[in-house]
Design an enzyme around this catalytic site. Structure first.
Site, PDB file in Angstrom:
ATOM      1  N   GLY A  71       0.823  -1.201   0.000  1.00 15.63           N
ATOM      2  CA  GLY A  71       0.000   0.000   0.000  1.00 15.63           C
ATOM      3  C   GLY A  71       0.862   1.258   0.000  1.00 15.63           C
ATOM      4  N   THR A  72       1.933   1.217   0.760  1.00 15.69           N
ATOM      5  CA  THR A  72       2.831   2.379   0.849  1.00 15.69           C
ATOM      6  C   THR A  72       3.387   2.733  -0.527  1.00 15.69           C
ATOM      7  OG1 THR A  72       3.433   1.824   3.118  1.00 15.69           O
ATOM      8  CG2 THR A  72       4.995   3.192   1.904  1.00 15.69           C
ATOM      9  N   ASN A 152      -7.714   3.970   9.307  1.00 13.05           N
ATOM     10  CA  ASN A 152      -7.123   2.779   9.916  1.00 13.05           C
ATOM     11  C   ASN A 152      -7.117   2.806  11.442  1.00 13.05           C
ATOM     12  OD1 ASN A 152      -5.188   4.856   9.060  1.00 13.05           O
ATOM     13  ND2 ASN A 152      -3.719   3.658  10.222  1.00 13.05           N
ATOM     14  N   SER A 200      -3.446  -3.401  -0.293  1.00 20.95           N
ATOM     15  CA  SER A 200      -2.357  -4.162   0.306  1.00 20.95           C
ATOM     16  C   SER A 200      -2.900  -5.532   0.719  1.00 20.95           C
ATOM     17  CB  SER A 200      -1.846  -3.388   1.520  1.00 20.95           C
ATOM     18  OG  SER A 200      -0.811  -4.104   2.137  1.00 20.95           O
ATOM     19  N   ALA A 201      -2.299  -6.593   0.192  1.00 19.28           N
ATOM     20  CA  ALA A 201      -2.854  -7.944   0.386  1.00 19.28           C
ATOM     21  C   ALA A 201      -2.860  -8.394   1.842  1.00 19.28           C
ATOM     22  CB  ALA A 201      -2.060  -8.941  -0.457  1.00 19.28           C
ATOM     23  N   THR A 238      11.126  -7.355 -11.918  1.00 18.19           N
ATOM     24  CA  THR A 238      10.497  -8.664 -12.110  1.00 18.19           C
ATOM     25  C   THR A 238       9.350  -8.834 -11.114  1.00 18.19           C
ATOM     26  OG1 THR A 238      12.582  -9.540 -12.876  1.00 18.19           O
ATOM     27  CG2 THR A 238      10.940 -11.159 -12.177  1.00 18.19           C
ATOM     28  N   CYS A 328       2.132   1.507  12.545  1.00 21.12           N
ATOM     29  CA  CYS A 328       3.297   2.317  12.182  1.00 21.12           C
ATOM     30  C   CYS A 328       3.664   3.300  13.268  1.00 21.12           C
ATOM     31  CB  CYS A 328       3.023   3.130  10.924  1.00 21.12           C
ATOM     32  SG  CYS A 328       2.702   2.120   9.533  1.00 21.12           S
TER      33      CYS A 328
HETATM   34  N1  PLP Z   1      -2.768   2.898   4.225  1.00 18.01           N
HETATM   35  C1  PLP Z   1      -3.470   2.477   5.287  1.00 18.01           C
HETATM   36  C2  PLP Z   1      -4.788   3.092   5.585  1.00 18.01           C
HETATM   37  C3  PLP Z   1      -2.963   1.449   6.099  1.00 18.01           C
HETATM   38  O1  PLP Z   1      -3.662   1.048   7.160  1.00 18.01           O
HETATM   39  C4  PLP Z   1      -1.701   0.884   5.773  1.00 18.01           C
HETATM   40  C5  PLP Z   1      -1.115  -0.162   6.634  1.00 18.01           C
HETATM   41  O2  PLP Z   1      -1.080  -0.081   7.828  1.00 18.01           O
HETATM   42  C6  PLP Z   1      -1.034   1.362   4.647  1.00 18.01           C
HETATM   43  C7  PLP Z   1      -1.589   2.368   3.890  1.00 18.01           C
HETATM   44  C8  PLP Z   1       0.314   0.814   4.255  1.00 18.01           C
HETATM   45  O3  PLP Z   1       0.183  -0.447   3.669  1.00 18.01           O
HETATM   46  P1  PLP Z   1       1.465  -1.402   3.571  1.00 18.01           P
HETATM   47  O4  PLP Z   1       1.661  -1.994   4.914  1.00 18.01           O
HETATM   48  O5  PLP Z   1       1.078  -2.432   2.559  1.00 18.01           O
HETATM   49  O6  PLP Z   1       2.596  -0.581   3.124  1.00 18.01           O
END
Ligand code: PLP
Length: 391
Positions: A71-72, A152, A200-201, A238, A328
């Site tokens: 996701g990041t 989140n 994000s899986a 890849t 985080c």
């Molecule tokens: N965005 C939100 C709302 C999230 O909750 C998270 C993960 O905690 C992310 C982005 C980041 O995803 P990833 O852990 O796949 O980098």
């Protein structure tokens, strides 16, 4: 000790079927998807099958799905490319965004001089969309709006269709961080005119290190990782075939079981709210967290009526894995930005936020254990206070 896992917004355990599908790829489909021989092409087909599956889920075109590492990365790619390639000079966002959006926006402000406008939430964590419209109309600058779908930390849901329409009407691009809502609810991007979204899986029982960006076909977005022509040059490197297949299997399971999982988790969430309200005097729920139709059903943000910075550790020692807020920032000494936005001074000083996040694996017995543990901790504070007042 059997662990009780109530941190599903941070990450979810892998489904057995996902592990099996990934192991099969690791053992058998090791070809490079860019190779023209059959081993390579078999790997390529696996990727394209998942791309089609994701596109069907979102009512999008397969060419609008770009596999990334997380996701990041998806959020970084979208925001940075909007500035670097699409001429965006202004970003409208909020202080409630995940760090990967917030820090990227700040970076673009510092390095590229992008103007940033923050929409402030009210005490429930909601945004005034009339204010958004006003801000949109207030400048001629090419604008990107970046607002998350499901928060989140408190689970508040944004009306992304309404925001997308406002952005369209005002010629702005709209990116929504959909990491918490993807695969947990139906999303129809043929009906929601947003430009970009992320996934994000590992938030739905898939592997870590696998995600995708939804990039609307007509947007002209470019990637930030340059190199080979993979992912139509939007994401060189890849492909993580095993991770993509894991994402696909996790999505398949989520969609197949969505109504069953949703009703189970909603029932568990309601049970948690009822039990906590009955057992812990003065407990509150943050934002829209306790309102079924206004929050993501997997997240319940609790406000405990006592200050205990050690709460996570205490619960961990009782075998309960849970976070105070986003994973985080859970190691940070400072309260989270989300809490700073929605709590008043008094609450900040005398209460403790706790995020309970559920999955289809969560049971009522686990919630009972959590409630007992929290009641015990709450009582220890009452005893402490009584002792202090008797001194
Ligand atoms: N965005 C939100 C709302 C999230 O909750 C998270 C993960 O905690 C992310 C982005 C980041 O995803 P990833 O852990 O796949 O980098």
């Amino acid at each position: 000790m059997n662990k009780i896992y109530l941190d599903n917004a941070a990450t979810t355990p892998l489904a057995e079927e996902v592990i099996d599908a990934m192991v099969q790829v690791m053992k058998v489909n090791y070809g490079n998807p860019s190779s023209t021989h059959s081993l390579g092409q078999e790997a390529k087909i696996l990727i394209e099958n998942v791309r089609r599956e994701v596109a069907d889920y979102l009512h999008a075109s397969p060419s609008e799905i770009i596999f990334t590492s997380c996701g990041t990365e998806s959020n970084n790619m979208i925001i940075k490319s909007c500035i670097n390639h699409l001429g965006v000079e202004r970003i409208i966002t909020s202080p409630m965004e995940h760090k990967c959006v917030a820090e990227t926006v700040l970076d673009m402000k510092k390095r590229k001089g992008v103007e940033v406008v923050y929409l402030r939430p009210d005490q429930k964590g909601d945004f005034d969309l009339t204010k958004l419209e006003e801000v949109l109309k207030g400048s001629e600058k090419k604008t990107l709006v970046s607002l998350m779908h499901a928060n989140n930390e408190i689970g508040n849901l944004l009306d992304i269709k309404k925001v997308a329409q406002l952005c369209k009407e005002n010629n702005a691009l709209f990116h929504s961080d959909t990491v918490q809502s993807m695969a947990h609810m139906a999303l129809d991007f043929s009906d929601i005119p947003l430009d970009f979204a992320s996934c994000s899986a590992h938030k739905f029982h898939g592997p870590k290190g696998s995600g995708f960006a939804f990039v609307r076909k007509s947007s002209g977005l470019k990637g930030i990782i340059t190199g080979g022509p993979q992912e139509r040059t939007l994401r060189a490197g890849t492909e993580n075939v095993c991770g993509i297949v894991g994402l696909g299997k996790a999505l398949e399971l989520s969609l197949k079981n969505m109504s069953e999982y949703t009703s189970h988790i909603k029932e568990i969430k309601k049970y948690t709210i009822d039990r906590l309200s009955a057992e812990i005097e003065g407990i509150k729920f943050n934002g829209r967290s306790a309102e079924e139709d206004k929050s993501l059903y997997t997240v319940l943000s609790v406000l405990l009526p006592f200050k205990d910075p050690m709460i996570g550790l205490k619960l961990d020692m009782k075998g309960i894995a849970i976070s105070q807020g986003s994973a985080c920032s859970s190691g940070a000494a400072k309260p989270s930005m989300v809490m700073m936005m929605i709590l008043d001074e008094e609450e900040m000083q005398h209460t403790t936020p706790l995020r309970v996040s559920f999955s289809h694996l969560t049971s009522k017995a686990e919630i009972d254990t959590l409630v007992d543990a929290l009641r015990e901790i709450a009582e220890s504070f009452k005893i402490e206070n009584t002792n202090i007042s008797h001194r």
